[in-house]
Design a protein around this motif. Structure first.
Motif, PDB file in Angstrom:
ATOM      1  N   TYR A 146      -4.398   9.662 -62.401  1.00  0.00           N
ATOM      2  CA  TYR A 146      -4.478  11.273 -62.042  1.00  0.00           C
ATOM      3  C   TYR A 146      -3.605  11.994 -62.972  1.00  0.00           C
ATOM      4  O   TYR A 146      -2.565  12.457 -62.657  1.00  0.00           O
ATOM      5  CB  TYR A 146      -4.400  11.368 -60.688  1.00  0.00           C
ATOM      6  CG  TYR A 146      -5.296  11.037 -59.653  1.00  0.00           C
ATOM      7  CD1 TYR A 146      -6.281  11.713 -59.303  1.00  0.00           C
ATOM      8  CD2 TYR A 146      -5.339   9.587 -59.113  1.00  0.00           C
ATOM      9  CE1 TYR A 146      -7.395  11.241 -58.498  1.00  0.00           C
ATOM     10  CE2 TYR A 146      -6.176   9.296 -58.174  1.00  0.00           C
ATOM     11  CZ  TYR A 146      -7.332  10.290 -57.996  1.00  0.00           C
ATOM     12  OH  TYR A 146      -8.292   9.556 -57.104  1.00  0.00           O
TER      13      TYR A 146
ATOM     14  N   ILE B 119      -6.762  15.274 -60.981  1.00  0.00           N
ATOM     15  CA  ILE B 119      -5.362  15.543 -60.341  1.00  0.00           C
ATOM     16  C   ILE B 119      -5.150  15.026 -59.073  1.00  0.00           C
ATOM     17  O   ILE B 119      -6.178  15.137 -58.088  1.00  0.00           O
ATOM     18  CB  ILE B 119      -5.167  17.074 -60.428  1.00  0.00           C
ATOM     19  CG1 ILE B 119      -3.589  17.519 -60.270  1.00  0.00           C
ATOM     20  CG2 ILE B 119      -5.971  18.032 -59.661  1.00  0.00           C
ATOM     21  CD1 ILE B 119      -3.166  18.980 -60.438  1.00  0.00           C
TER      22      ILE B 119
ATOM     23  N   ARG C   8      -3.490  14.722 -64.494  1.00  0.00           N
ATOM     24  CA  ARG C   8      -3.170  16.288 -64.869  1.00  0.00           C
ATOM     25  C   ARG C   8      -2.016  16.628 -63.700  1.00  0.00           C
ATOM     26  O   ARG C   8      -1.679  16.051 -62.654  1.00  0.00           O
ATOM     27  CB  ARG C   8      -4.442  17.086 -64.109  1.00  0.00           C
ATOM     28  CG  ARG C   8      -4.380  18.557 -64.667  1.00  0.00           C
ATOM     29  CD  ARG C   8      -5.968  18.696 -64.888  1.00  0.00           C
ATOM     30  NE  ARG C   8      -6.084  20.442 -64.871  1.00  0.00           N
ATOM     31  CZ  ARG C   8      -7.141  20.875 -64.973  1.00  0.00           C
ATOM     32  NH1 ARG C   8      -8.195  20.455 -64.600  1.00  0.00           N
ATOM     33  NH2 ARG C   8      -7.143  22.282 -65.040  1.00  0.00           N
ATOM     34  N   ARG C   9      -1.243  17.834 -64.289  1.00  0.00           N
ATOM     35  CA  ARG C   9       0.009  18.190 -63.615  1.00  0.00           C
ATOM     36  C   ARG C   9      -0.155  19.600 -63.215  1.00  0.00           C
ATOM     37  O   ARG C   9       0.641  19.869 -62.265  1.00  0.00           O
ATOM     38  CB  ARG C   9       1.137  18.073 -64.324  1.00  0.00           C
ATOM     39  CG  ARG C   9       1.729  16.868 -64.698  1.00  0.00           C
ATOM     40  CD  ARG C   9       2.618  16.481 -65.708  1.00  0.00           C
ATOM     41  NE  ARG C   9       2.622  15.242 -65.977  1.00  0.00           N
ATOM     42  CZ  ARG C   9       4.125  14.502 -65.775  1.00  0.00           C
ATOM     43  NH1 ARG C   9       5.187  15.271 -65.370  1.00  0.00           N
ATOM     44  NH2 ARG C   9       4.312  13.269 -66.081  1.00  0.00           N
TER      45      ARG C   9
ATOM     46  N   GLY D 265       1.788  14.040 -61.654  1.00  0.00           N
ATOM     47  CA  GLY D 265       0.838  13.098 -62.709  1.00  0.00           C
ATOM     48  C   GLY D 265       0.973  11.530 -62.517  1.00  0.00           C
ATOM     49  O   GLY D 265       1.924  10.838 -62.484  1.00  0.00           O
TER      50      GLY D 265
END
Lengths: 136, 402
Positions: free
Chosen positions: B141, B68, B143-144, B137
């Motif tokens: 990377y 992330i 992931r949020r 996002g």
């Protein structure tokens, strides 16, 4: 013998609307000074009093209060200092209206005199590390 | 008589260095005379323990799987927002940061029970802290969202980084108005009801080296219960101010920026502060050793509360309105007597910085040096001095025309 004491009275809901303090004056000839009061209808009331009078009458008055259902606490138990959190800075010293905080002149450690405390609570939010605690 | 830091360090290694605190040196010099004291004493330790608002910490929390990018998103530590305008998993948390839902001063005065300084205290105490983050996002990377407990021992880096600490002198705050005011200098009662000050006076680091002859960039110090370093002049560093005959600035002057590994610090020396009606902050312990390289340096360290003068300022008007008015000047000896005279009135005084803790810091630093655990450092650059041209300027506001 004359006495003068500071006490905290907790009124249960049913007593809030009764003239309890009036009876202390009328029946026991006690002189009172209200240091703090928070009585809300429908809830418990709290009264911090300084009571002066003859020792015998004082005892009778206290007896009357207890029989009426008022819970009594000595004032000094109510405001305490969390010694772990107190940093002895002194921010409380001039905030306290009764001078309960004194500096030890040489070390500049802040001394807290319970007997002078009237539990007004002003020191609680004035303390940056929040070391003063109230236990009503 | 001239000593070098290398010579003093050799004595420290051999356990032979003579180390005293900035409080003890006053009597020692009085008894032995400056010359003899300068020969005998190798190091004078100082200390201060006060609320220092421009403090904060940065962290690298390690990469999650999948990754992330916190940068550009929002990250909270125990509901207090951290600054994410850095690389993927780096964060900065300032001592004054507040939770979004803190009512602030909506009901004045606000209580400010929990903020960035408190998060730093809890991390240092080894407590788990709740991290909640949202991000936008990216391909690398993706992931949020991230919600996790973090603990200081698992972080790659946890570094205290304070951009302004240990002010050399500070104003004494009073209130001339008709109502109580709630300031960063504490609760000020109306009509000169009280006066608050915030300096350790004779023990405070920069009062003991008023021209920064030994304290500079790279100086190793006591910071938050561990060791740290001076990284730079602090913000608002302002060395060119009126001084007394002995060189002591009569108003706010120098400041230092400090850094140190948070993992070796202690919650006894980094305490979250709640300032009624003002905000949250961090109480920081700082101690600086002063090598006695010459008689001149020793003389500076003998400064006592009688020699230190501070300006008394009205915080109901002069301070907020940026007016230069000073009501009077008082010495720290007067401040510590419990009352000062302002406009003919006796005004009771209170301190916001802890003198007993400052004494303790100077004592701890003394023990570390005596035990050979703490060696002195040669500054890599001096702090900007009186002649440097560094000053504190007000903001030059230039209206934007549309």
């Amino acid at each position: 013998m004359a006495v003068s004491k500071r006490i905290v009275l907790h009124f249960p809901r049913r007593l809030v609307e009764r003239p309890i303090i009036y009876r202390l004056v009328k029946d026991y000839d006690l002189e009172f000074n209200i240091l703090k009061a928070s009585i809300t209808p429908e809830e418990e009331g709290l009264l911090v009093l300084e009571l002066k009078g003859d020792q015998k009458e004082y005892d009778k008055g206290i007896d009357f209060l207890i029989k009426a259902g008022v819970k009594i606490q000595a004032l000094s138990q109510d405001i305490t200092r969390n010694e772990e959190r107190c940093t002895n800075c002194g921010a409380c010293v001039t905030v306290c209206p009764t001078g309960a905080f004194k500096l030890e002149p040489k070390t500049r450690i802040v001394l807290f005199d319970n007997d002078k405390c009237i539990a007004c609570g002003l020191c609680i939010p004035a303390c940056p590390p929040r070391a003063m605690e109230v236990h009503f | 008589m001239v000593k070098t830091i290398a010579e003093i360090n050799e004595k420290i290694r051999q356990g032979k260095a003579v180390v005293v605190t900035a409080e003890e040196i006053i009597d020692i010099a009085r008894e032995k005379g400056m010359k003899k004291a300068a020969q005998e004493v190798d190091v004078v330790t100082t200390g201060t323990f006060g609320i220092m608002c421009s403090s904060g910490a940065y962290f690298n929390i390690g990469h999650s799987k999948p990754r992330i990018k916190l940068g550009g998103g929002r990250t909270y530590l125990n509901d207090v927002q951290a600054y994410t305008g850095l690389g993927a998993v780096d964060l900065f948390l300032g001592a004054n940061a507040l939770p979004d839902d803190d009512p602030r001063n909506r009901i004045h005065p606000g209580e400010f029970n929990y903020g960035g300084g408190h998060v730093i205290e809890e991390l240092v105490a080894g407590k788990d802290v709740r991290l909640a983050a949202t991000a936008y996002g990216t391909d690398c990377y993706p992931r949020r969202k991230l919600e996790t407990w973090i603990n200081i021992k698992d972080l790659n880096q946890a570094v205290l980084f304070n951009v302004r600490n240990a002010y050399q002198n500070y104003t004494v705050a009073v209130n001339l108005s008709e109502k109580t005011i709630y300031t960063y200098m504490g609760i000020l009662k109306p009509k000169l009801g009280n006066a608050n000050y915030s300096s350790a006076g004779q023990l405070s680091p920069l009062f003991n080296d008023p021209y920064y002859k030994t304290i500079g960039i790279g100086t190793k110090i006591f910071l938050g219960g561990g060791t740290g370093f001076i990284t730079w002049q602090g913000t608002q560093h302002n060395p060119d101010v009126p001084r007394t005959e002995k060189g002591v600035p009569k108003t706010m002057a120098a400041t230092i920026a400090t850094i140190g590994d948070l993992k070796q610090m202690s919650p006894r020396w980094l305490i979250g502060a709640s300032i009624l009606g003002y905000g949250c902050s961090l109480t920081v312990g700082v101690g600086v050793p002063i090598p006695i390289l010459s008689e001149e340096i020793l003389q500076y360290t003998t400064v006592s509360d009688q020699d230190i003068i501070a300006p008394v300022v009205d915080y109901s008007d002069a301070f907020p309105q940026m007016k230069p008015d000073v009501l009077t000047e008082v010495s720290y000896a007067e401040l510590k007597s419990g009352k000062i005279k302002v406009k003919g009135k006796d005004v009771p005084t209170a301190s916001l910085s802890s003198y007993p803790r400052a004494v303790e810091i100077a004592g701890i630093l003394k023990e570390w040096i005596q035990a050979g655990k703490f060696l002195l450092t040669e500054p890599v650059e001096p702090l900007p001095g009186v002649e440097s041209g560094v000053t504190q300027k007000p903001l030059n506001e230039r209206p934007i025309e549309y």
